[in-house]
Enzyme design. Structure first.
Site, PDB file in Angstrom:
ATOM      1  N   ASP A  56      40.452  33.989  34.376  1.00 44.78           N
ATOM      2  CA  ASP A  56      39.524  33.958  33.243  1.00 44.78           C
ATOM      3  C   ASP A  56      39.330  35.373  32.724  1.00 44.78           C
ATOM      4  O   ASP A  56      38.660  35.564  31.712  1.00 44.78           O
ATOM      5  CB  ASP A  56      38.151  33.466  33.721  1.00 44.78           C
ATOM      6  CG  ASP A  56      37.574  34.446  34.729  1.00 44.78           C
ATOM      7  OD1 ASP A  56      38.219  34.657  35.781  1.00 44.78           O
ATOM      8  OD2 ASP A  56      36.518  35.051  34.467  1.00 44.78           O
ATOM      9  N   ASP A  93      40.937  38.653  42.449  1.00 42.12           N
ATOM     10  CA  ASP A  93      39.915  39.664  42.167  1.00 42.12           C
ATOM     11  C   ASP A  93      40.498  40.678  41.173  1.00 42.12           C
ATOM     12  O   ASP A  93      41.577  41.214  41.412  1.00 42.12           O
ATOM     13  CB  ASP A  93      39.502  40.375  43.464  1.00 42.12           C
ATOM     14  CG  ASP A  93      38.835  39.407  44.443  1.00 42.12           C
ATOM     15  OD1 ASP A  93      38.182  38.458  43.969  1.00 42.12           O
ATOM     16  OD2 ASP A  93      38.988  39.586  45.665  1.00 42.12           O
TER      17      ASP A  93
HETATM   18  N1  SAM Z   1      41.725  31.112  44.238  1.00 43.23           N
HETATM   19  C1  SAM Z   1      40.338  30.689  44.331  1.00 43.23           C
HETATM   20  C2  SAM Z   1      39.885  30.063  43.033  1.00 43.23           C
HETATM   21  O1  SAM Z   1      40.584  30.231  42.020  1.00 43.23           O
HETATM   22  O2  SAM Z   1      38.846  29.387  43.025  1.00 43.23           O
HETATM   23  C3  SAM Z   1      39.453  31.865  44.747  1.00 43.23           C
HETATM   24  C4  SAM Z   1      39.330  32.995  43.769  1.00 43.23           C
HETATM   25  S1  SAM Z   1      38.394  34.368  44.418  1.00 43.23           S
HETATM   26  C5  SAM Z   1      37.912  35.252  43.006  1.00 43.23           C
HETATM   27  C6  SAM Z   1      39.667  35.417  45.094  1.00 43.23           C
HETATM   28  C7  SAM Z   1      39.938  35.130  46.552  1.00 43.23           C
HETATM   29  O3  SAM Z   1      41.028  35.928  46.981  1.00 43.23           O
HETATM   30  C8  SAM Z   1      38.768  35.463  47.465  1.00 43.23           C
HETATM   31  O4  SAM Z   1      38.470  34.357  48.285  1.00 43.23           O
HETATM   32  C9  SAM Z   1      39.266  36.664  48.271  1.00 43.23           C
HETATM   33  O5  SAM Z   1      38.708  36.717  49.568  1.00 43.23           O
HETATM   34  C10 SAM Z   1      40.759  36.435  48.283  1.00 43.23           C
HETATM   35  N2  SAM Z   1      41.555  37.674  48.445  1.00 43.23           N
HETATM   36  C11 SAM Z   1      41.415  38.802  47.732  1.00 43.23           C
HETATM   37  N3  SAM Z   1      42.299  39.746  48.125  1.00 43.23           N
HETATM   38  C12 SAM Z   1      43.030  39.170  49.114  1.00 43.23           C
HETATM   39  C13 SAM Z   1      44.094  39.639  49.942  1.00 43.23           C
HETATM   40  N4  SAM Z   1      44.565  40.895  49.827  1.00 43.23           N
HETATM   41  N5  SAM Z   1      44.626  38.794  50.855  1.00 43.23           N
HETATM   42  C14 SAM Z   1      44.131  37.539  50.989  1.00 43.23           C
HETATM   43  N6  SAM Z   1      43.112  37.036  50.249  1.00 43.23           N
HETATM   44  C15 SAM Z   1      42.566  37.844  49.321  1.00 43.23           C
END
Ligand code: SAM
Length: 213
Positions: free
Chosen positions: A154, A118
């Site tokens: 991206d 994120d």
């Molecule tokens: N890595 C995957 C992909 O590239 O398709 C998912 C990308 S998605 C934008 C980011 C993921 O990171 C989300 O599922 C979110 O819940 C998880 N996430 C964000 N901050 C996190 C944290 N502090 N600890 C664990 N997971 C986290």
């Protein structure tokens, strides 16, 4: 990553504790013992629906993989994938990556993957970005001296921020790519987000770095 709220997710996680490990701090310093081998340990932070970790575990069947995902309704999709393929070299943690140093010991990890993290574009949310110095300090502690961080995104703003933050922290870059797919790296395993953005013709940025102790 958006996911429909799944009211059954919490119970599903409890029913699959062979894949989603509860109380992971009990494995602190003992991950190789847990996997019953001495193989490299790879950690993916923000595993999402699990496409990358499943692909990596199949590509490197002798290595061990741990994925951390904070959202229950999302991690359940990863659990289903791992279960279906009966992958014994992958485990998942339904945890926040804020406190990795209570789960993994110093020098316990070989590779850390940040896939389409994120971006938290607002300045006031900078501390939540997974390349903010707080997180880099954790990675530095947990990675072996020769260990690496691999980041794909991206998002140009997040990529630029990460380059600056990591550079200021003292990271050394082994690779910086502004168009990963142009490299045609046959070892690259695509994530869900990567497939989506690449299909739209958007460039995928990748950096590989190590963090001197
Ligand atoms: N890595 C995957 C992909 O590239 O398709 C998912 C990308 S998605 C934008 C980011 C993921 O990171 C989300 O599922 C979110 O819940 C998880 N996430 C964000 N901050 C996190 C944290 N502090 N600890 C664990 N997971 C986290």
């Amino acid at each position: 990553m958006r996911a429909r709220y799944k009211p059954w997710a919490a119970d599903f996680i409890k029913e699959n504790t062979d894949i989603v490990l509860p109380e992971p701090s009990q494995y602190f310093g003992k991950w190789r013992e847990y996997f019953s081998n001495d193989a490299p340990l790879h950690l993916e932070i923000g595993t999402g629906k699990g496409q990358f970790i499943k692909g990596m575990a199949k590509q490197y069947p002798n290595d061990n993989f741990v994925g951390i995902e904070i959202v229950e309704s999302i991690i359940v999709s990863a659990v289903q994938k791992i279960k279906k393929k009966q992958l014994s070299n992958v485990r998942l943690l339904n945890e926040d990556a804020m406190d990795l140093t209570s789960i993994f010991a110093e020098n316990e990890i070989d590779m850390i993957y940040l896939n389409f993290s994120d971006p938290w574009p607002k300045n006031r949310h900078e501390k939540r970005r997974l390349t903010f110095p707080y997180f880099l300090k954790q990675y530095q502690q947990l990675l072996k001296p020769e260990g690496k961080v691999v980041l794909k995104t991206d998002n140009r703003g997040f990529f630029e921020y990460s380059l600056a933050s990591m550079s200021q922290y003292g990271c050394i870059f082994d690779e910086v790519s502004l168009d990963l797919h142009e490299l045609e790296d046959p070892t690259n395993v695509m994530t869900e987000y990567e497939e989506k953005f690449a299909a739209k013709g958007q460039p995928i940025y990748r950096l590989i770095a190590h963090i001197p102790k």
